[in-house]
Design an enzyme around this catalytic site. Sequence first.
Site, PDB file in Angstrom:
ATOM      1  N   ASP A  31      12.638  -1.462  -8.355  1.00 60.71           N
ATOM      2  CA  ASP A  31      12.081  -2.318  -7.297  1.00 60.71           C
ATOM      3  C   ASP A  31      13.021  -3.496  -7.095  1.00 60.71           C
ATOM      4  O   ASP A  31      12.835  -4.552  -7.696  1.00 60.71           O
ATOM      5  CB  ASP A  31      10.700  -2.842  -7.718  1.00 60.71           C
ATOM      6  CG  ASP A  31       9.719  -1.714  -8.013  1.00 60.71           C
ATOM      7  OD1 ASP A  31       9.212  -1.109  -7.061  1.00 60.71           O
ATOM      8  OD2 ASP A  31       9.467  -1.441  -9.204  1.00 60.71           O
ATOM      9  N   SER A  82       7.594   6.573  -2.060  1.00 61.88           N
ATOM     10  CA  SER A  82       6.483   5.732  -1.627  1.00 61.88           C
ATOM     11  C   SER A  82       5.220   6.568  -1.491  1.00 61.88           C
ATOM     12  O   SER A  82       5.277   7.736  -1.107  1.00 61.88           O
ATOM     13  CB  SER A  82       6.822   5.082  -0.277  1.00 61.88           C
ATOM     14  OG  SER A  82       5.900   4.048  -0.003  1.00 61.88           O
ATOM     15  N   HIS A 127       1.405  -4.788  -0.472  1.00 60.45           N
ATOM     16  CA  HIS A 127       0.735  -3.808   0.394  1.00 60.45           C
ATOM     17  C   HIS A 127      -0.033  -4.483   1.533  1.00 60.45           C
ATOM     18  O   HIS A 127      -0.151  -3.916   2.618  1.00 60.45           O
ATOM     19  CB  HIS A 127      -0.205  -2.917  -0.425  1.00 60.45           C
ATOM     20  CG  HIS A 127       0.523  -1.933  -1.287  1.00 60.45           C
ATOM     21  ND1 HIS A 127      -0.098  -1.183  -2.257  1.00 60.45           N
ATOM     22  CD2 HIS A 127       1.829  -1.566  -1.331  1.00 60.45           C
ATOM     23  CE1 HIS A 127       0.797  -0.415  -2.859  1.00 60.45           C
ATOM     24  NE2 HIS A 127       1.966  -0.633  -2.313  1.00 60.45           N
ATOM     25  N   GLU A 152       6.099   5.169 -20.245  1.00 62.85           N
ATOM     26  CA  GLU A 152       6.424   3.795 -19.825  1.00 62.85           C
ATOM     27  C   GLU A 152       5.824   2.760 -20.764  1.00 62.85           C
ATOM     28  O   GLU A 152       6.271   1.624 -20.815  1.00 62.85           O
ATOM     29  CB  GLU A 152       5.848   3.518 -18.431  1.00 62.85           C
ATOM     30  CG  GLU A 152       6.604   4.119 -17.300  1.00 62.85           C
ATOM     31  CD  GLU A 152       6.025   3.657 -15.970  1.00 62.85           C
ATOM     32  OE1 GLU A 152       6.444   2.590 -15.499  1.00 62.85           O
ATOM     33  OE2 GLU A 152       5.160   4.345 -15.411  1.00 62.85           O
ATOM     34  N   GLY A 208       2.612   4.713 -10.507  1.00 61.39           N
ATOM     35  CA  GLY A 208       1.421   3.867 -10.539  1.00 61.39           C
ATOM     36  C   GLY A 208       1.137   3.398 -11.955  1.00 61.39           C
ATOM     37  O   GLY A 208       1.841   3.755 -12.899  1.00 61.39           O
TER      38      GLY A 208
END
Length: 355
Positions: free
Chosen positions: A294, A106, A74, A211, A181
Amino acid sequence: MIEAEEQQPCKTDFYSELPKVELHAHLNGSISSHTMKKLIAQKPDLKIHDQMTVIDKGKKRTLEECFQMFQTIHQLTSSPEDILMVTKDVIKEFADDGVKYLELRSTPRRENATGMTKKTYVESILEGIKQSKQENLDIDVRYLIAVDRRGGPLVAKETVKLAEEFFLSTEGTVLGLDLSGDPTVGQAKDFLEPLLEAKKAGLKLALHLSEIPNQKKETQILLDLLPDRIGHGTFLNSGEGGSLDLVDFVRQHRIPLELCLTSNVKSQTVPSYDQHHFGFWYSIAHPSVICTDDKGVFATHLSQEYQLAAETFNLTQSQVWDLSYESINYIFASDSTRSELRKKWNHLKPRVLHI
């Protein structure tokens, strides 16, 4: 025996030629080392080197370390110009890998130092999509606006409001909302109101859930929203915080799963490829889509993920083809887009499958 061997996908080019759909790709996590080097060169004062933003072959990190990597990335994507360049590069790389339909996700970010607002962040991604289209790349790209759990419910409400505005103004480019997140941060119940608001407005929901282990209650709260797709769902079917109830619920409602093999193995939420939950869901013929998550951070691409799934779970070329073709059913775009994609797949089938 020989027939079976012939059916086995043996050539890497089969996977790259295979037309594919990518439904779970975080923009900032999808930046290739080539693009990363460009970003790093523009910001030498940050003293970031490319080994800080990628997990190479054979290496692993904890989930926590992966989220720290995103913080580093970032810092490199802090202006609208950065976001535009990254978007275009990522789209081009997916197109080069045979991806014909892509949903990027995003979280809109404000950066005071560069004057980037959440709105200009979104507009930069949309501009990248538009310019890629003008360059006649053979890929249809959409955008899911992401809610980051770390921001909390108030920021989530703002993000949903922004998503609703762009949903109405972009004629099908902004299609839905992603909840993602760090899964150890915040509680699902805090996000119910904004997520319900998004659903009511017509936005599709792709929710990261289960997750990490021992989140049964949290998972059920999110499942009760009847999301349009599930991200990962790693522990739904496990003894650690999963349950038959959760599995039955997901099966009963036929909620498709976005499954990312390399991501889960490299972030150590799954111990090995052969123990990946793709095997479980595929064996019961549940809607499942192979995705990258990713591709930059985990040093992979979608062709490689299909190859890993095929080699780990002994899939034939026909089975791999069907897996890709069926993924068209689970895109968030319209029925007319689905039928265009099916036409494209059917047109390519004789060449790719060599029937």
